[in-house]
Design an enzyme around this catalytic site. Sequence first.
Site, mmCIF file in Angstrom:
data_model
loop_
_atom_site.group_PDB
_atom_site.id
_atom_site.type_symbol
_atom_site.label_atom_id
_atom_site.label_comp_id
_atom_site.label_asym_id
_atom_site.label_seq_id
_atom_site.Cartn_x
_atom_site.Cartn_y
_atom_site.Cartn_z
ATOM 1 N N LYS A 22 0.840 -1.214 0.000
ATOM 2 C CA LYS A 22 0.000 0.000 0.000
ATOM 3 C C LYS A 22 0.867 1.252 0.000
ATOM 4 C CE LYS A 22 -2.917 0.546 3.605
ATOM 5 N NZ LYS A 22 -2.813 1.812 4.369
ATOM 6 N N SER A 23 1.857 1.296 0.873
ATOM 7 C CA SER A 23 2.701 2.502 0.961
ATOM 8 C C SER A 23 3.376 2.789 -0.379
ATOM 9 C CB SER A 23 3.795 2.302 2.014
ATOM 10 O OG SER A 23 3.241 2.206 3.295
ATOM 11 N N ARG A 27 2.923 5.972 -3.247
ATOM 12 C CA ARG A 27 4.082 6.764 -3.669
ATOM 13 C C ARG A 27 4.309 6.673 -5.171
ATOM 14 N NH1 ARG A 27 4.319 5.598 1.632
ATOM 15 N NH2 ARG A 27 5.748 6.707 3.037
ATOM 16 N N SER A 167 7.690 9.044 12.274
ATOM 17 C CA SER A 167 6.576 8.855 11.343
ATOM 18 C C SER A 167 7.050 8.997 9.911
ATOM 19 C CB SER A 167 5.482 9.893 11.623
ATOM 20 O OG SER A 167 4.616 9.988 10.499
ATOM 21 N N GLN A 169 5.104 9.073 7.432
ATOM 22 C CA GLN A 169 4.197 9.977 6.718
ATOM 23 C C GLN A 169 4.657 11.422 6.875
ATOM 24 O OE1 GLN A 169 0.231 9.085 8.089
ATOM 25 N NE2 GLN A 169 0.231 7.081 7.111
ATOM 26 N N ASP A 315 2.440 -1.125 11.926
ATOM 27 C CA ASP A 315 1.118 -1.559 11.452
ATOM 28 C C ASP A 315 0.815 -3.010 11.829
ATOM 29 O OD1 ASP A 315 0.628 0.914 10.376
ATOM 30 O OD2 ASP A 315 1.318 0.368 8.368
ATOM 31 N N ARG A 346 -5.762 1.710 18.337
ATOM 32 C CA ARG A 346 -5.535 0.264 18.233
ATOM 33 C C ARG A 346 -5.202 -0.397 19.565
ATOM 34 N NH1 ARG A 346 -2.738 0.162 12.190
ATOM 35 N NH2 ARG A 346 -4.771 0.154 11.130
ATOM 36 N N ARG A 396 -7.225 -3.421 9.951
ATOM 37 C CA ARG A 396 -6.250 -4.358 10.530
ATOM 38 C C ARG A 396 -6.791 -5.040 11.786
ATOM 39 N NH1 ARG A 396 -2.275 -3.564 6.986
ATOM 40 N NH2 ARG A 396 -1.710 -1.430 6.450
#
Length: 442
Positions: A22-23, A27, A167, A169, A315, A346, A396
């Site tokens: 996904k990451s 990108r 992070s 992100q 994650d 979470r 998740r």
Amino acid sequence: MPHYIIQPAGRAGGDLRVPGDKSISHRALMLGSVAEGTTEVRGFLESEDCLATMQAMRAMGVRIEQPLPGELRVHGVGLRGLRQAGHALDLGNSGTAMRLMTGLLSGQAFGSELIGDASLMKRPMERVAVPLRLMGARIDTDQGHPPVRIGGGAALQGIHYTMPVASAQVKSAILLAGLYARGATTLIEPGITRDHTERMLQSFGCPVEAAHGEVRLAPVERLVGRSLEVPGDFSSAAFFMVAGSIAGGTGLTLRGVGVNPTRTGLLDILALMGADLRLVNHRSAGAEPVADIEVRPARLRGIHVPEALVPLAIDEFPALFIAAACAQGETRVTGAGELRVKESDRIAVMAEGLAALGVACEVLPEGIRIQGRAAAASDQAAVFSGGTIDSHGDHRIAMSFAVAGLRANAAIRIADVANVATSFPDFPAIARAAGLNLQAVS
Ligand code: S3P
């Protein structure tokens, strides 16, 4: 509301391939869009999160073809070729899309507004807005939350910035803004986080230096589009690493998984717990390392998870908590406060679910203690009772409790599972192929 019913099943196995990362898919879309020339992508993850990024790039004038499933042809418009979308960009459930896009759009000549679903509208955005403002960007949030409004025409300056949170992100948002800045941008990271942005920028022709916790980008005139292959998503594979470790059977193999060392903390954590995981057939997919992962059942023991591994497995904690419940002794996680600001809190949501299935745990401010329920004498005895789990719309959490069905003594019902499609649309089919007795009810 869509839900899963998982009937007990004791064995896991198979030769499995999980969908694309996904990451890296996000990108590839963003960098391909602002590169010059065509970027061909194979193994693209066609999940709701990545499709939201694709829609956003198209809304800003990028032509993106999908010649075959999992393949993209992104016709890059160059660093200054995006144009204003006629509406707010809706990034669905995706924090990655919103934070990276905030960086990318900070340096554009036009203004933008970013929105998302109910979960995304509650997530913290000042962590990217603060450093981007230091670069000269004009960004407004609603008391720290989306909508994120980005003013156009800001003249950005490179910065030297010590990040308060580990992070990827935040790091990536600043690097993407750095492409549009005058002068170099240097970041100091408090912990190692995934480096997919740095690797992809390099391969598109923008030098990024990383050493000793410092990342430095010097802006370039242009990025050059290229072909790239997206490896299987380690975070999707993680559910099956846990499944193969806790269930009976002869084990399972996961093919073509991305094993970038900034992502594979779960391998180290499971190894400390006594798991039997082996990486074979190492190769590379462009800038990213790939391997097959062989998983065999093992007796797990509880550990105190080393804090340095937390950002490298950020994650994977929901899946790890299921493994911890199946271990002998206590597992303690500390220094993981970031888990509270993911698609759900979470720590709280996993604790609520574990308790619903009879597992004793104690919530800590930045972590959790989980009492493993493995009996010394019996390898594959049930450790979870049946029950109902509310995933709180977190993909998740839903997938992790599905894996718990391998060690349950009665059916587990998981409510609110629609968001599994944000990262892993094929999860029910692949889970069944791995031996889970999962029924998806819409
Ligand atoms: C991601 C970074 C991580 C991770 C997320 C994807 C990325 O978030 O949890 O799923 O693609 O850069 P943080 O940067 O907030 O830790």
